[in-house]
Design an enzyme around this catalytic site. Sequence first.
Site, PDB file in Angstrom:
ATOM      1  N   TYR A  24      30.596  -9.863  73.985  1.00 39.80           N
ATOM      2  CA  TYR A  24      29.970  -8.813  73.191  1.00 39.80           C
ATOM      3  C   TYR A  24      28.445  -8.841  73.212  1.00 39.80           C
ATOM      4  O   TYR A  24      27.811  -7.943  72.659  1.00 39.80           O
ATOM      5  CB  TYR A  24      30.455  -8.902  71.739  1.00 39.80           C
ATOM      6  N   ASN A  80      33.911   2.740  66.648  1.00 44.19           N
ATOM      7  CA  ASN A  80      34.318   1.478  67.259  1.00 44.19           C
ATOM      8  C   ASN A  80      35.314   0.854  66.296  1.00 44.19           C
ATOM      9  O   ASN A  80      34.942   0.120  65.384  1.00 44.19           O
ATOM     10  CB  ASN A  80      33.129   0.552  67.501  1.00 44.19           C
ATOM     11  N   ASP A  93      45.916   9.332  62.743  1.00 45.09           N
ATOM     12  CA  ASP A  93      46.245  10.469  61.882  1.00 45.09           C
ATOM     13  C   ASP A  93      45.004  11.030  61.196  1.00 45.09           C
ATOM     14  O   ASP A  93      44.888  12.245  61.011  1.00 45.09           O
ATOM     15  CB  ASP A  93      47.293  10.067  60.846  1.00 45.09           C
ATOM     16  N   HIS A 106      33.834   1.127  72.744  1.00 45.45           N
ATOM     17  CA  HIS A 106      34.055  -0.319  72.825  1.00 45.45           C
ATOM     18  C   HIS A 106      32.882  -0.940  73.559  1.00 45.45           C
ATOM     19  O   HIS A 106      32.446  -0.424  74.591  1.00 45.45           O
ATOM     20  CB  HIS A 106      35.360  -0.643  73.555  1.00 45.45           C
ATOM     21  N   SER A 108      32.807  -3.946  75.033  1.00 47.21           N
ATOM     22  CA  SER A 108      33.300  -4.554  76.274  1.00 47.21           C
ATOM     23  C   SER A 108      34.189  -3.557  77.015  1.00 47.21           C
ATOM     24  O   SER A 108      34.610  -2.541  76.457  1.00 47.21           O
ATOM     25  CB  SER A 108      34.096  -5.825  75.961  1.00 47.21           C
TER      26      SER A 108
END
EC number: 4.2.1.10
Length: 148
Positions: A24, A80, A93, A106, A108
């Site tokens: 990360y 994220n 939903d 994301h 990564s």
Amino acid sequence: MTKTVYVLNGPNLNLLGTREPQVYGSQTLADVEQLCTAACARHGLALVFRQSNHEGALVDWIHEASRLHAAGQLAGVVLNAAAYTHTSVALLDAVKGTGVPVVELHISNVHARESFRHHSYLAGAARAVMCGFGVQGYALAIDGLAQW
């Protein structure tokens, strides 16, 4: 009228900078917020930046963003959802039910990692999906939202 971008961060993203820096990176969540603030400023957008380890809080914030969307005051949501990406029908939903424009993000490349990370419940409801650009992906997602 200034439109707003919501940047919503899910579980364990408060640990950025210390959690698996080889995956990360070394930048913290505060660094990411500064990056997002600068990206929004370039486009004349307001920023709401939040993080929670709790699924329900993320759902509530998507609902909150939908009220701005209904009023024409939302540029979109950068989401994220972290691990909830792979498990949360509730977030799916919320995105589908509100119709807010979402970029799934994301840090990564989830497709180069464990197989359980390859499936996203959110991708089918998102306008776009970004992964693998490191924290710079947040600024790229905001740039994309500014163009919609």
